[in-house]
Scaffold this motif. Sequence first.
Motif, PDB file in Angstrom:
ATOM      1  N   ALA A 128       0.756  -1.321  -0.141  1.00 39.48           N
ATOM      2  CA  ALA A 128      -0.053  -0.052   0.100  1.00 39.48           C
ATOM      3  C   ALA A 128       0.929   1.328  -0.035  1.00 39.48           C
ATOM      4  N   ILE A 129       2.216   1.281   0.619  1.00 38.10           N
ATOM      5  CA  ILE A 129       3.066   2.390   0.188  1.00 38.10           C
ATOM      6  C   ILE A 129       3.695   2.374  -1.132  1.00 38.10           C
ATOM      7  N   GLU A 130       3.321   3.069  -1.969  1.00 34.17           N
ATOM      8  CA  GLU A 130       4.031   3.358  -3.244  1.00 34.17           C
ATOM      9  C   GLU A 130       5.581   3.850  -3.057  1.00 34.17           C
TER      10      GLU A 130
ATOM     11  N   VAL B 178       1.011   1.371 -14.061  1.00 28.31           N
ATOM     12  CA  VAL B 178       0.019   1.878 -14.644  1.00 28.31           C
ATOM     13  C   VAL B 178      -1.232   1.450 -14.261  1.00 28.31           C
ATOM     14  N   ALA B 179      -1.818   2.203 -13.228  1.00 26.25           N
ATOM     15  CA  ALA B 179      -3.075   1.472 -12.340  1.00 26.25           C
ATOM     16  C   ALA B 179      -4.202   1.304 -13.277  1.00 26.25           C
ATOM     17  N   GLU B 180      -4.418   2.128 -14.442  1.00 23.57           N
ATOM     18  CA  GLU B 180      -5.600   1.788 -15.282  1.00 23.57           C
ATOM     19  C   GLU B 180      -5.620   0.572 -16.038  1.00 23.57           C
ATOM     20  N   ALA B 181      -4.228   0.279 -16.541  1.00 19.15           N
ATOM     21  CA  ALA B 181      -3.789  -1.204 -16.951  1.00 19.15           C
ATOM     22  C   ALA B 181      -4.080  -2.511 -16.175  1.00 19.15           C
ATOM     23  N   TRP B 182      -4.157  -2.268 -14.974  1.00 14.62           N
ATOM     24  CA  TRP B 182      -4.108  -3.466 -14.070  1.00 14.62           C
ATOM     25  C   TRP B 182      -5.520  -3.961 -14.024  1.00 14.62           C
ATOM     26  N   GLY B 183      -5.937  -5.129 -13.661  1.00 17.51           N
ATOM     27  CA  GLY B 183      -7.074  -5.951 -13.332  1.00 17.51           C
ATOM     28  C   GLY B 183      -7.334  -5.518 -11.687  1.00 17.51           C
ATOM     29  N   THR B 184      -6.272  -5.070 -11.008  1.00 14.34           N
ATOM     30  CA  THR B 184      -6.454  -4.650  -9.633  1.00 14.34           C
ATOM     31  C   THR B 184      -5.801  -3.359  -9.160  1.00 14.34           C
ATOM     32  N   ASP B 185      -5.929  -3.071  -8.091  1.00 18.23           N
ATOM     33  CA  ASP B 185      -5.193  -1.618  -7.759  1.00 18.23           C
ATOM     34  C   ASP B 185      -3.956  -2.325  -7.322  1.00 18.23           C
TER      35      ASP B 185
ATOM     36  N   GLY C  46      -0.407  -7.206  -6.540  1.00 15.89           N
ATOM     37  CA  GLY C  46       0.089  -5.967  -6.154  1.00 15.89           C
ATOM     38  C   GLY C  46       1.410  -5.764  -6.593  1.00 15.89           C
ATOM     39  N   ARG C  47       1.727  -4.417  -6.747  1.00 14.58           N
ATOM     40  CA  ARG C  47       3.198  -4.079  -7.201  1.00 14.58           C
ATOM     41  C   ARG C  47       4.191  -4.347  -6.005  1.00 14.58           C
ATOM     42  N   GLY C  48       5.138  -5.123  -6.456  1.00 13.99           N
ATOM     43  CA  GLY C  48       6.010  -5.642  -5.131  1.00 13.99           C
ATOM     44  C   GLY C  48       5.360  -6.708  -4.523  1.00 13.99           C
TER      45      GLY C  48
ATOM     46  N   HIS D  69       7.675  -6.488 -12.369  1.00 10.93           N
ATOM     47  CA  HIS D  69       7.898  -5.235 -13.541  1.00 10.93           C
ATOM     48  C   HIS D  69       6.569  -5.270 -14.192  1.00 10.93           C
ATOM     49  N   GLY D  70       5.715  -6.244 -14.265  1.00  4.86           N
ATOM     50  CA  GLY D  70       4.756  -6.428 -15.289  1.00  4.86           C
ATOM     51  C   GLY D  70       3.429  -6.105 -14.742  1.00  4.86           C
ATOM     52  N   LEU D  71       2.311  -6.183 -15.722  1.00  4.81           N
ATOM     53  CA  LEU D  71       1.138  -6.032 -15.255  1.00  4.81           C
ATOM     54  C   LEU D  71       0.524  -7.305 -14.495  1.00  4.81           C
ATOM     55  N   ASP D  72      -0.265  -6.738 -13.449  1.00  5.61           N
ATOM     56  CA  ASP D  72      -0.997  -7.709 -12.545  1.00  5.61           C
ATOM     57  C   ASP D  72       0.056  -8.694 -11.955  1.00  5.61           C
ATOM     58  N   GLU D  73       0.983  -7.996 -11.279  1.00  3.34           N
ATOM     59  CA  GLU D  73       2.134  -8.605 -10.477  1.00  3.34           C
ATOM     60  C   GLU D  73       1.617  -9.543  -9.363  1.00  3.34           C
ATOM     61  N   ARG D  74       2.053 -10.611  -8.996  1.00  2.00           N
ATOM     62  CA  ARG D  74       1.421 -11.500  -8.239  1.00  2.00           C
ATOM     63  C   ARG D  74       2.270 -12.508  -7.521  1.00  2.00           C
TER      64      ARG D  74
END
Length: 466
Positions: free
Chosen positions: A43-45, A112-119, A132-134, A439-444
Amino acid sequence: MTSRIFRIFCVVSAMAVATTSSLAQEPQEYRALAREILAELVAIETTEEAARTVEAAEAVAQRLLAAGFPEEDVRILGPRPDLGNLVLRYRGDGTAGEPIMLMAHMDVVPAVAEAWGTDPFGLTERDGYLYGRGSGDNKAGVATIVTNFLRWKAEGWVPSRDLVAVITADEETTGESIAWLLEERRDLVDAEYALNTDGGGGVLRNGVRTTFSIDAAEKIYASYRITATNPGGHSSVPGPDNAIYDLGRMLVRMADYRFPIRVNDITRDYLLQTADDHPPEVAADMRAAVGNPPDLEAAERLARGDPHMNALLRTTCVATMLEAGHAENALPREASATINCRVFPGEDPQEVESTLRELMADPEMRMEGLFPAIPSPPSFLTPRLREVLSALVEEMFPGADIVSGMATGASDGLFTRNAGTPTYTLSAIFEPEGENRAHGLDERVGVEEFHDAVEFWYRMVKRLAG
């Protein structure tokens, strides 16, 4: 290497217990704690632009101080106020020699938040994964280390040597923070060897854990900016020269170029040990590619068929950023490309730079270094490490083969190895074969895979420092 018959037996056994083993391994209270810490960090960017790594470090520090760690063992420090490393010390009784360093990093690449399927900056569980990123790179590593520090503290465990956790602030960019620590505060981070959460891991094939990888080496990171120039002019009267076209032709030549095939002891062992996990024709090429002499045609077939194989077998250079022009109705005066290279260990970075200059084929083009090539000597597993890891992998992930590999990327381990600290990278997180969303979309990261890694590190460190 585990025999094929034994592996099949273990795979069947592992499938039988897969639904219960993870829950039985990590106590529920620490599953909840690890999840809570990971969610707080995601949650901390902590991108370079947001500059919130110090905030993340302070959040972690507060947990450790509240658990009773003394202030002198929980430090936030770095080369600049906005680059705050978190350095933690878990004190042992000093009977077993120098400390062991545990490594992770707080910073992440942008999303890029709008490209992700989640926040991207909120931890979301979906279909057995935490998004989530990270979540994988590398806040899972931070959560792993911090959760276990808190667990060991609550247990009253006293290790036989100090444990030093080094959680850095800019691994994804310049590495300035780890370099500063090693140069200016070596007294805080000196260690016999380092265990890094930022890489390695395992392979899941059809849900079965088959390979546990330890990165004992990594490729050399180097970046350049190549710029084509032109007098420019009005776009209504274009001439034959154009900076964008000149740069574009150079990039096509670079895209078509293949650096020579290279093999070292670590990649040879990796390809031989993992060959049985591939179709017969691919396995045959893997063995032939590292033969004596190596079969270059087999190596090229591997490289053409799999980007990861290509990265394991040669130096790679790729265009990652472009910048050109100054107005839509004006001919460009400049066009620049950022070229990121990952140089095979042992290859002279100067030769790579010379190759890029040859591909430019234009004396008017400029080339400047953005990130200097820093050699990263391999770290070979000690007998004690191999003994502990072999036993623990068999205990927690029966049937998974342990292989030493070479990271195709770069990490803070680049700096610790150069400072004389052998570094072994093993996140212990298993991922489906061919998947890497860092580093990509929808990191998980898989829910159970994350918790299994936390538990693996808990047991591993206790055995190494017990």
